[in-house]
Design an enzyme around this catalytic site. Structure first.
Site, PDB file in Angstrom:
ATOM      1  N   SER A 118      -1.825   2.862  -2.743  1.00  0.00           N
ATOM      2  CA  SER A 118      -0.387   3.112  -2.858  1.00  0.00           C
ATOM      3  C   SER A 118       0.146   2.973  -4.282  1.00  0.00           C
ATOM      4  CB  SER A 118       0.368   2.152  -1.938  1.00  0.00           C
ATOM      5  OG  SER A 118      -0.137   0.859  -2.096  1.00  0.00           O
ATOM      6  N   THR A 147       3.771  -0.492  -2.817  1.00  0.00           N
ATOM      7  CA  THR A 147       4.318  -0.588  -4.174  1.00  0.00           C
ATOM      8  C   THR A 147       4.191  -1.992  -4.731  1.00  0.00           C
ATOM      9  OG1 THR A 147       5.960   1.098  -3.709  1.00  0.00           O
ATOM     10  CG2 THR A 147       6.515  -0.456  -5.445  1.00  0.00           C
ATOM     11  N   THR A 200       4.313   2.739  -8.307  1.00  0.00           N
ATOM     12  CA  THR A 200       3.886   3.201  -6.976  1.00  0.00           C
ATOM     13  C   THR A 200       3.423   4.654  -7.011  1.00  0.00           C
ATOM     14  OG1 THR A 200       4.617   3.317  -4.667  1.00  0.00           O
ATOM     15  CG2 THR A 200       6.160   4.100  -6.298  1.00  0.00           C
ATOM     16  N   ARG A 212       9.127  14.943  -4.362  1.00  0.00           N
ATOM     17  CA  ARG A 212       9.945  13.803  -3.909  1.00  0.00           C
ATOM     18  C   ARG A 212       9.808  12.617  -4.871  1.00  0.00           C
ATOM     19  NH1 ARG A 212       8.867   8.199  -2.346  1.00  0.00           N
ATOM     20  NH2 ARG A 212      10.317   7.605  -0.712  1.00  0.00           N
ATOM     21  N   GLY A 236      10.949   8.548  -5.190  1.00  0.00           N
ATOM     22  CA  GLY A 236      11.463   7.427  -4.392  1.00  0.00           C
ATOM     23  C   GLY A 236      12.375   6.521  -5.191  1.00  0.00           C
ATOM     24  N   THR A 253      10.482  -2.858  -2.078  1.00  0.00           N
ATOM     25  CA  THR A 253       9.333  -2.119  -1.565  1.00  0.00           C
ATOM     26  C   THR A 253       9.768  -1.559  -0.215  1.00  0.00           C
ATOM     27  OG1 THR A 253       7.011  -2.271  -0.903  1.00  0.00           O
ATOM     28  CG2 THR A 253       8.356  -4.208  -0.510  1.00  0.00           C
ATOM     29  N   GLY A 254       9.075  -0.545   0.240  1.00  0.00           N
ATOM     30  CA  GLY A 254       9.455   0.037   1.529  1.00  0.00           C
ATOM     31  C   GLY A 254       9.964   1.454   1.370  1.00  0.00           C
ATOM     32  N   GLY A 263      11.769   4.273   0.271  1.00  0.00           N
ATOM     33  CA  GLY A 263      12.619   4.429  -0.902  1.00  0.00           C
ATOM     34  C   GLY A 263      13.982   5.033  -0.609  1.00  0.00           C
TER      35      GLY A 263
END
Ligand code: SD4
Length: 324
Positions: free
Chosen positions: A80, A182, A200, A210, A212, A233-234, A236
């Site tokens: 990642s 990330t 990330t 794309r 984030g 994190t997670g 975006g």
């Protein structure tokens, strides 16, 4: 009282008591117990070690966070971040990163391809250009000009994962499952100065192009040297929608602890997303540290953790969460 004065007083009053409708105890910045570094997920543990080594040998907080997160960028088994990151749906590995220092200087790259260490390119954008963010082909050309090497970042492992995904082509990011997403790193040094970095390969199988939250100052990372720092994190999109990291810092400014502040923004994200289709797979997590060195992590769903390195500890901490 004139109408104008009344409105002004009301606004100032509501700012002082916290626009959130709750009041937080003002933190005291006097009890600082030494430098510390916190980083998202398990890979933060090794990254922290390198950052700490750089900090202790006097290389400064900025170099410490840069070289720290490069540990994950360089690791082909981290799917990642950087080399070996999972690609977008066209099979391209595209990277996002940003870096920020105690003076609010910052640099960022987004949608960068074929360069293994986007965090170092982000630092060069900060130090060598009048800009903050370079993107795509422009960011790549700048990196090459600065002497970075072009290389294929799609490893055999990530290519196989992409080929398997193509059979279903179902876009439901599985944040947590791999437990190495990330890397966001926050550092407070012996002078109580703050630094942060975030890097990330973004959401796997995203649409080509794309970008984030991770390269966006205020979303994936934010700090204010008078208050504290936060990183995300997670998913975006959820973090951008709420200006996540900047808001965590702003809530700390109102007197909240790092935990209260992270929780406040996760709750906000949760409310906004409950009736949206991505709710089913939504995960977000924040880490934060204040000027005093207090730190915390908090996520929407169970499973988020972060690594701490300070003068006494080197350990993983399970973050508190909203939903089991
Ligand atoms: C993104 N926030 O690109 C990143 C991905 C991530 O844990 O952090 N996953 O949306």
């Amino acid at each position: 009282m004139s109408r104008r004065r009344f409105i002004k007083n009301t606004i100032l009053g509501s700012m002082a008591s916290g626009v959130l409708g709750q009041s937080f105890k003002k933190p005291s910045f006097q009890n600082f117990s030494g430098p510390r570094i916190i980083s998202t997920w398990n890979h933060g543990f090794e990254a922290n070690k390198v950052a700490w080594k750089n900090l202790s040998s006097g290389n400064g907080g900025l170099t410490a966070v840069e070289l720290g997160v490069r540990v994950s960028e360089d690791d082909p088994n981290e799917t990642s971040v950087g080399l070996g990151g999972l690609p977008d749906r066209t099979g391209k590995v595209t990277l996002d990163a940003c870096i920020m220092d105690k003076n609010n200087d910052c640099g960022s790259v987004s949608f960068l391809q074929n360069i293994k260490n986007p965090i170092s390119v982000a630092r060069m954008v900060m130090e060598k250009t009048p800009h903050i963010m370079l993107s795509g082909k422009g960011a790549y050309d700048f990196a090459i000009e600065q002497g970075f090497k072009s290389q294929n970042l799609l490893t055999k492992k990530s290519k196989e994962a992409w080929e398997k995904w193509k059979k279903s082509s179902d876009y439901k990011p599985v944040i947590n499952i791999e437990n190495h997403d990330t890397i966001s790193m926050l550092l407070i040094d012996e002078n109580q100065d703050l630094f942060g970095a975030c890097t990330t390969s973004g959401a796997a199988w995203k649409i080509h192009g794309r970008v984030g939250d991770s390269p966006i100052i205020g979303a994936g990372l934010f700090l204010d040297n008078d208050i504290g720092a936060a990183a995300a994190t997670g998913l975006g999109e959820a973090v951008i929608r709420t200006s996540g990291s900047a808001m965590v810092v702003e809530v700390m400014r109102q007197g909240a602890s790092p935990l209260e502040a992270c929780k406040e923004i996760v709750n906000r994200i949760s409310k906004i997303h409950k009736n949206r289709p991505e709710w089913e797979y939504l995960q977000v997590g924040f880490i934060a540290v204040n000027k005093q060195g207090e730190h915390a992590g908090y996520s929407l769903k169970k499973g988020f953790n972060y690594a701490l390195h300070d003068t006494k500890n080197q350990k993983m901490i399970d973050a508190k969460y909203e939903i089991e």
